[in-house]
Design a protein around this motif. Sequence first.
Motif, PDB file in Angstrom:
ATOM      1  N   TYR A   1     -27.671   8.292   2.879  1.00 30.40           N
ATOM      2  CA  TYR A   1     -28.856   7.450   2.730  1.00 30.40           C
ATOM      3  C   TYR A   1     -28.667   6.128   3.467  1.00 30.40           C
ATOM      4  N   PHE A   2     -27.471   5.582   3.400  1.00 31.93           N
ATOM      5  CA  PHE A   2     -27.180   4.337   4.118  1.00 31.93           C
ATOM      6  C   PHE A   2     -27.439   4.523   5.607  1.00 31.93           C
ATOM      7  N   ILE A   3     -26.914   5.612   6.192  1.00 32.58           N
ATOM      8  CA  ILE A   3     -27.094   5.857   7.625  1.00 32.58           C
ATOM      9  C   ILE A   3     -28.567   6.084   7.945  1.00 32.58           C
ATOM     10  N   ASP A   4     -29.251   6.831   7.097  1.00 32.58           N
ATOM     11  CA  ASP A   4     -30.684   7.074   7.289  1.00 32.58           C
ATOM     12  C   ASP A   4     -31.458   5.766   7.327  1.00 32.58           C
ATOM     13  N   HIS A   5     -31.177   4.864   6.400  1.00 37.94           N
ATOM     14  CA  HIS A   5     -31.893   3.590   6.346  1.00 37.94           C
ATOM     15  C   HIS A   5     -31.564   2.709   7.541  1.00 37.94           C
ATOM     16  N   GLN A   6     -30.312   2.764   8.005  1.00 36.82           N
ATOM     17  CA  GLN A   6     -29.943   1.977   9.170  1.00 36.82           C
ATOM     18  C   GLN A   6     -30.657   2.483  10.420  1.00 36.82           C
ATOM     19  N   LEU A   7     -30.763   3.793  10.563  1.00 38.38           N
ATOM     20  CA  LEU A   7     -31.458   4.356  11.719  1.00 38.38           C
ATOM     21  C   LEU A   7     -32.946   4.019  11.694  1.00 38.38           C
ATOM     22  N   ALA A   8     -33.501   3.820  10.521  1.00 40.19           N
ATOM     23  CA  ALA A   8     -34.917   3.488  10.395  1.00 40.19           C
ATOM     24  C   ALA A   8     -35.208   2.047  10.803  1.00 40.19           C
ATOM     25  N   GLY A   9     -34.164   1.232  10.917  1.00 38.46           N
ATOM     26  CA  GLY A   9     -34.342  -0.180  11.240  1.00 38.46           C
ATOM     27  C   GLY A   9     -33.843  -0.543  12.628  1.00 38.46           C
ATOM     28  N   ASP A  10     -33.516  -1.815  12.803  1.00 39.53           N
ATOM     29  CA  ASP A  10     -33.092  -2.336  14.108  1.00 39.53           C
ATOM     30  C   ASP A  10     -31.861  -1.635  14.656  1.00 39.53           C
ATOM     31  N   TRP A  11     -30.932  -1.274  13.780  1.00 37.01           N
ATOM     32  CA  TRP A  11     -29.710  -0.606  14.229  1.00 37.01           C
ATOM     33  C   TRP A  11     -30.042   0.697  14.942  1.00 37.01           C
ATOM     34  N   GLY A  12     -31.013   1.423  14.447  1.00 32.55           N
ATOM     35  CA  GLY A  12     -31.395   2.684  15.062  1.00 32.55           C
ATOM     36  C   GLY A  12     -32.018   2.519  16.429  1.00 32.55           C
ATOM     37  N   PHE A  13     -32.664   1.369  16.658  1.00 34.54           N
ATOM     38  CA  PHE A  13     -33.299   1.101  17.946  1.00 34.54           C
ATOM     39  C   PHE A  13     -32.395   0.312  18.893  1.00 34.54           C
ATOM     40  N   ASN A  14     -31.156  -0.025  18.467  1.00 28.59           N
ATOM     41  CA  ASN A  14     -30.272  -0.890  19.248  1.00 28.59           C
ATOM     42  C   ASN A  14     -30.978  -2.200  19.597  1.00 28.59           C
ATOM     43  N   ALA A  15     -31.719  -2.726  18.627  1.00 33.26           N
ATOM     44  CA  ALA A  15     -32.560  -3.887  18.884  1.00 33.26           C
ATOM     45  C   ALA A  15     -31.762  -5.120  19.283  1.00 33.26           C
ATOM     46  N   ARG A  16     -30.497  -5.197  18.875  1.00 30.58           N
ATOM     47  CA  ARG A  16     -29.687  -6.385  19.187  1.00 30.58           C
ATOM     48  C   ARG A  16     -28.658  -6.131  20.283  1.00 30.58           C
ATOM     49  N   ASP A  17     -28.771  -4.990  20.935  1.00 32.03           N
ATOM     50  CA  ASP A  17     -27.836  -4.646  22.007  1.00 32.03           C
ATOM     51  C   ASP A  17     -28.514  -4.806  23.359  1.00 32.03           C
TER      52      ASP A  17
END
Length: 251
Positions: A99-115
């Motif tokens: 669930y943690f990984i699922d939620h992270q992918l749903a947010g900025d981490w999943g889009f590499n928004a800060r990379d």
Amino acid sequence: MSPQDDTKGNENVSRRNFLKKSGYALGGLLVGGVVGSLLTVGQRQAAPSPAPQTQSTTDYNQALMYFRPDQFRMVEAATERIFPADENGPGAKDLGVAYFIDHQLAGDWGFNARDYMRSPFFKGETVQGYQGRLNRREIFDIALQEMQNYSQRKYQKNFADLTEEQQDEVLRAFEKDEIKLTTISPSGFFRILRNATIEGVYADPLYGGNKNMGGWKLKNYPGNQMAYTNIIEKDEFVKMPPKSLKDHLHT
């Protein structure tokens, strides 16, 4: 006094009692079962209301935000092999890491928004981290499908239905780049998955993993305490129950 007068007297008494009791009700006692108890004074008492049943609490943080159910089952099985349960405590599955990984992918981490994600892209050194155009969402989608394909080719089963030993073999093939893929690096995906698993075990439960702070309890980690002023001068090791960020919302 005639029988007729006696009847009128009884009617008057009954009328006065009714008005009196009605006056109580209209005077502000018309709540719950109060009126019923007032209108049955001197009569059979009403049965007590049954005690409210205790409802089981639901963890609404455990809900899918990105994965399909079949993808979630794969990630849940894979993370459990990376961080399995043993005699020391719970594994990734019981800690809600998928669930943690699922939620992270749903947010900025999943889009590499800060990379930094602009070209040109060259194969970098291991210490440089990921160098490519695909974001983490796309990497997980491709890698999970390839993991399913590899499991079907080798064992004729879906990854989530394999034995633990077979799942280990599949994950090891990714880790050692034994699977030849043109779209992603198998070992690169394994590193992302492993790092995300460890983060899910030890992150604050507010983010979906580390259920019941089980990961912190394995390490005797106190979590997010507001202060240590009451123990900072003590020489001995002080073991305290961990606290989540949520524990401080109303303090």
